[in-house]
Design an enzyme around this catalytic site. Sequence first.
Site, PDB file in Angstrom:
ATOM      1  N   SER A 199       0.751  -1.171  -0.182  1.00 21.47           N
ATOM      2  CA  SER A 199       0.048  -0.066  -0.098  1.00 21.47           C
ATOM      3  C   SER A 199       1.043   1.201   0.027  1.00 21.47           C
ATOM      4  O   SER A 199       2.001   1.350   0.725  1.00 21.47           O
ATOM      5  CB  SER A 199      -0.787  -0.110   1.143  1.00 21.47           C
ATOM      6  OG  SER A 199      -1.647   1.142   1.174  1.00 21.47           O
ATOM      7  N   CYS A 319     -12.870  -1.031  16.810  1.00 21.59           N
ATOM      8  CA  CYS A 319     -14.575  -0.607  16.940  1.00 21.59           C
ATOM      9  C   CYS A 319     -15.375  -1.676  16.229  1.00 21.59           C
ATOM     10  O   CYS A 319     -15.057  -1.667  14.759  1.00 21.59           O
ATOM     11  CB  CYS A 319     -14.505   0.848  16.618  1.00 21.59           C
ATOM     12  SG  CYS A 319     -16.301   1.324  17.028  1.00 21.59           S
TER      13      CYS A 319
HETATM   14  N1  PLP Z   1      -2.619  -4.819   5.851  1.00 18.50           N
HETATM   15  C1  PLP Z   1      -1.885  -4.369   6.891  1.00 18.50           C
HETATM   16  C2  PLP Z   1      -0.973  -5.131   7.584  1.00 18.50           C
HETATM   17  C3  PLP Z   1      -2.216  -3.029   7.149  1.00 18.50           C
HETATM   18  O1  PLP Z   1      -1.477  -2.630   8.015  1.00 18.50           O
HETATM   19  C4  PLP Z   1      -3.274  -2.450   6.610  1.00 18.50           C
HETATM   20  C5  PLP Z   1      -3.541  -1.078   6.895  1.00 18.50           C
HETATM   21  O2  PLP Z   1      -3.520  -0.559   7.768  1.00 18.50           O
HETATM   22  C6  PLP Z   1      -3.714  -2.796   5.226  1.00 18.50           C
HETATM   23  C7  PLP Z   1      -3.259  -4.140   4.825  1.00 18.50           C
HETATM   24  C8  PLP Z   1      -4.832  -2.174   4.562  1.00 18.50           C
HETATM   25  O3  PLP Z   1      -4.263  -1.315   3.584  1.00 18.50           O
HETATM   26  P1  PLP Z   1      -4.978  -0.188   2.847  1.00 18.50           P
HETATM   27  O4  PLP Z   1      -5.072   0.784   3.781  1.00 18.50           O
HETATM   28  O5  PLP Z   1      -4.118   0.356   1.811  1.00 18.50           O
HETATM   29  O6  PLP Z   1      -6.172  -0.669   2.523  1.00 18.50           O
END
Ligand code: PLP
Length: 377
Positions: A199, A319
Amino acid sequence: MRQYYLDYNATCPQLPEVGQVMEDVARTAFGNPSSLHWAGRNARKKLDDARDGIGAYFQVDSGSVVFTSGGTESNNMVIQGIMANAEQGHIVLSAIEHPSVLQAVEYWAKRYKSWSYTLIKPDADGRVSVDDFSAAITEDTKLVCLMWANNETGVIQPVHELAEVCRDRKVPLLVDAVQALGKIDVNLKTLNADFVSFSAHKVGGPRGVGVLIVRRGLQLDSLLIGGGQERGRRSGTENVAGAAGFAQALGKLDYSKVAVLRDDFEIKLKNAISDVSIFGQAYERTGNTSMFCIPGLEGETLLMQMDLAGFAVASGSACSSGKRDPSHVLMAMGVPEFQSRSSLRLSFGTEHNEEVNDILVSTLQNIRERLKRMGGR
Ligand code: PLP
């Protein structure tokens, strides 16, 4: 009042150069990258450049890079893509995955009744065992999921060893690398995974942009049906400016340098509040992350008090339908519920310094003493 942002694992400020590149691309390459005319070709060129840059950074073929809207979509794309593609099957995943993995598997397993899953719990310090995964894989297993680094504790998981097991057993592996990016070496040449999610907004890129790296030759059903963009793997007109912004952000932030300051904070915290429990210290963690619990203080109360003092931090609880659930990560580690509910997560940025550590510790100490005087909570 001075404000401190200590929630980089949630998201981080976009880098100025990322905004500049995005603005430039949005203005000069506004065409639809699927259009055949000059404007379309301009946009296609910017998209291809971003794809090449991202592929080179992760040391994969640029054809393996699929643009998505972020980590959540990348993870869902794999889970749903695999589950929709077979009548029945089994998934093995860790109990500490991000909800975009954990809840997606639970959701689809409820609807596709012939699918089942096995959750692998970590040890008390937050790391899973590859042997436990290996023992849970059956003839029926069609996907294994393990995150590279946990978003709450920062504990780094044994993804390389698990990838070798999955290779031997001929089962595809999804590695959620969202929290590993910018914090540890994420060279994919040395990781034998089939799908890897990233991301942009955790490393100074734009929010709402991510990639899924798909091993060459692997077939994956698309989550989004439509125009067949991204070589049929993700329909929808591509976010060209977002893709260029992600490529621009890569390699700019290095959170691993903050580890010394994180350790300094934890030493000072332990000296000031001797009964604090710090999670995951037994293992290598992402350098910017510290999760701990101060007995007798409820996480939400502490978070709000910290907010009033100018500190943006996170609590481990989540939450759901109006009530606070304890951290599923700490619960899986066997931490008692009252402690799971009183956890706080700090995730530092690259500009963090020792002076802030001192202010932070004295603020936590003051809040604890004040709340104690007021009756504990
Ligand atoms: N996977 C992990 C380990 C994360 O920490 C996050 C976001 O906090 C995500 C996936 C989701 O990513 P995005 O916010 O880009 O959808």
